[in-house]
Design a protein around this motif. Structure first.
Motif, short mmCIF file in Angstrom:
data_model
loop_
_atom_site.label_atom_id
_atom_site.label_comp_id
_atom_site.label_asym_id
_atom_site.label_seq_id
_atom_site.Cartn_x
_atom_site.Cartn_y
_atom_site.Cartn_z
N GLY A 255 30.67 38.38 34.13
CA GLY A 255 30.93 39.58 34.91
C GLY A 255 32.12 39.49 35.85
N ARG A 256 32.84 38.40 35.81
CA ARG A 256 33.96 38.17 36.73
C ARG A 256 35.30 38.27 36.02
NH1 ARG A 256 32.73 32.79 40.05
NH2 ARG A 256 34.49 33.65 41.27
N SER A 257 36.36 38.35 36.80
CA SER A 257 37.74 38.29 36.33
C SER A 257 38.10 39.43 35.39
CB SER A 257 38.01 36.94 35.64
OG SER A 257 37.83 35.87 36.55
N GLU A 258 38.04 40.64 35.91
CA GLU A 258 38.45 41.81 35.13
C GLU A 258 39.95 41.84 34.95
OE1 GLU A 258 35.14 44.28 37.59
OE2 GLU A 258 36.80 45.45 36.77
N ASN A 259 40.40 42.23 33.76
CA ASN A 259 41.82 42.36 33.45
C ASN A 259 42.06 43.71 32.80
OD1 ASN A 259 42.91 39.43 33.90
ND2 ASN A 259 41.04 39.18 32.68
N TYR A 260 43.19 44.36 33.15
CA TYR A 260 43.51 45.66 32.60
C TYR A 260 44.98 45.73 32.22
CZ TYR A 260 39.08 47.08 34.65
OH TYR A 260 37.75 47.18 34.98
N ALA A 261 45.25 46.38 31.09
CA ALA A 261 46.63 46.67 30.73
C ALA A 261 47.17 47.75 31.66
CB ALA A 261 46.70 47.14 29.27
N ASP A 262 48.46 47.70 31.94
CA ASP A 262 49.07 48.64 32.88
C ASP A 262 48.78 50.12 32.57
OD1 ASP A 262 52.09 46.69 33.55
OD2 ASP A 262 50.08 46.61 34.43
N PRO A 263 48.84 50.56 31.30
CA PRO A 263 48.62 51.99 31.04
C PRO A 263 47.24 52.51 31.40
CG PRO A 263 49.72 50.93 29.18
CD PRO A 263 49.24 49.84 30.08
N VAL A 264 46.25 51.62 31.53
CA VAL A 264 44.89 52.08 31.82
C VAL A 264 44.41 51.67 33.20
CG1 VAL A 264 44.37 51.93 29.36
CG2 VAL A 264 43.66 50.07 30.88
N GLN A 265 45.20 50.90 33.92
CA GLN A 265 44.83 50.45 35.27
C GLN A 265 44.51 51.65 36.16
OE1 GLN A 265 44.77 47.06 36.40
NE2 GLN A 265 43.71 47.99 38.15
N GLY A 266 43.36 51.60 36.80
CA GLY A 266 42.95 52.68 37.68
C GLY A 266 42.20 53.80 37.00
N ARG A 267 42.22 53.84 35.67
CA ARG A 267 41.52 54.89 34.93
C ARG A 267 40.32 54.36 34.14
NH1 ARG A 267 43.94 57.39 30.88
NH2 ARG A 267 45.44 55.71 30.46
N PHE A 268 40.44 53.13 33.64
CA PHE A 268 39.38 52.54 32.82
C PHE A 268 38.68 51.44 33.61
CE2 PHE A 268 41.33 53.31 28.33
CZ PHE A 268 41.50 54.64 28.64
N THR A 269 37.40 51.23 33.33
CA THR A 269 36.63 50.17 33.95
C THR A 269 35.84 49.43 32.88
OG1 THR A 269 36.39 51.41 36.02
CG2 THR A 269 34.89 49.57 35.66
N ILE A 270 36.01 48.11 32.82
CA ILE A 270 35.26 47.29 31.88
C ILE A 270 34.11 46.62 32.63
CG2 ILE A 270 36.71 45.24 32.22
CD1 ILE A 270 36.32 44.65 29.20
N SER A 271 32.96 46.52 31.99
CA SER A 271 31.81 45.89 32.62
C SER A 271 30.86 45.39 31.54
CB SER A 271 31.09 46.85 33.56
OG SER A 271 30.58 47.97 32.86
N GLN A 272 29.94 44.54 31.95
CA GLN A 272 28.93 44.01 31.04
C GLN A 272 27.57 44.15 31.68
OE1 GLN A 272 29.35 39.85 29.96
NE2 GLN A 272 28.63 40.29 27.89
N GLY A 273 26.58 44.51 30.89
CA GLY A 273 25.23 44.63 31.39
C GLY A 273 24.68 43.29 31.84
N ASN A 274 23.67 43.33 32.71
CA ASN A 274 23.09 42.10 33.25
C ASN A 274 22.50 41.20 32.17
OD1 ASN A 274 21.95 43.93 36.13
ND2 ASN A 274 23.73 42.57 35.98
N ALA A 275 22.02 41.79 31.10
CA ALA A 275 21.45 41.00 30.01
C ALA A 275 22.51 40.35 29.14
CB ALA A 275 20.53 41.87 29.16
N LYS A 276 23.77 40.70 29.36
CA LYS A 276 24.93 40.13 28.67
C LYS A 276 25.03 40.53 27.20
CE LYS A 276 26.06 35.88 29.84
NZ LYS A 276 25.98 34.40 30.08
N ASN A 277 24.20 41.44 26.76
CA ASN A 277 24.23 41.84 25.36
C ASN A 277 24.90 43.19 25.13
OD1 ASN A 277 22.26 43.49 26.44
ND2 ASN A 277 20.68 42.95 24.93
N THR A 278 25.54 43.73 26.15
CA THR A 278 26.25 44.99 26.01
C THR A 278 27.52 44.99 26.85
OG1 THR A 278 24.12 46.13 25.79
CG2 THR A 278 26.07 47.49 26.08
N LEU A 279 28.62 45.39 26.25
CA LEU A 279 29.90 45.53 26.94
C LEU A 279 30.23 47.02 27.01
CD1 LEU A 279 32.45 43.92 28.04
CD2 LEU A 279 33.44 44.36 25.77
N TYR A 280 30.77 47.46 28.15
CA TYR A 280 31.10 48.86 28.34
C TYR A 280 32.57 49.04 28.66
CZ TYR A 280 26.04 49.26 28.96
OH TYR A 280 24.68 49.18 28.80
N LEU A 281 33.09 50.20 28.31
CA LEU A 281 34.42 50.62 28.75
C LEU A 281 34.30 52.07 29.19
CD1 LEU A 281 37.41 49.78 29.05
CD2 LEU A 281 37.82 50.90 26.85
#
Length: 127
Positions: free
Chosen positions: A56-82
């Motif tokens: 859940g640490r160290s988020e990285n974003y490409a410049d074109p989506v910075q500030g608009r997109f958010t990446i995250s992972q569920g607590n169970a670690k079996n799902t990734l979201y955008l």
């Protein structure tokens, strides 16, 4: 072997929002991994969008989506979201979930690092 399955794509108008999901098999999320989203159109190479360590640490974003997109992972670690907000026509493409068998590095945008890829989900943004 590990599997990634994307869902949540669709068609929206400029300024709209979508949230993509990626189901992650246990043999991927059990160990350290860099989880990422890429996108591709018929007219250009696959482009990195965002990445995050599966702790859940160290988020990285490409410049074109910075500030608009958010990446995250569920607590169970079996799902990734955008979460994608304020979508633009340029965001149109097939979005792929990807996994590397180590935490994210400075060159996280290089496709060769990723061992596992999903089948992709289509995102279409129109005026």
């Amino acid at each position: 072997q590990g599997q990634l399955v994307e869902s949540g794509g669709g068609s929206v108008q400029t300024g709209g929002s979508l949230t993509l999901s990626c189901a992650i098999s246990r043999d991927i999320y059990y160990g350290n991994a860099c989880m990422a989203w890429f996108r591709q159109t018929p007219f250009k190479e696959r482009e990195a969008v965002a990445a995050i360590n599966n702790d859940g640490r160290s988020e990285n974003y490409a410049d074109p989506v910075q500030g608009r997109f958010t990446i995250s992972q569920g607590n169970a670690k079996n799902t990734l979201y955008l979460q994608m907000n304020n979508l633009q026509v340029e965001d149109t493409g097939i979005y792929y979930c990807a996994a590397a068998q180590h935490f994210c590095m400075a060159d996280w945008q290089i496709t060769a690092w990723y061992n596992y890829w999903g089948q992709g989900t289509q995102v279409t943004v129109s005026l």
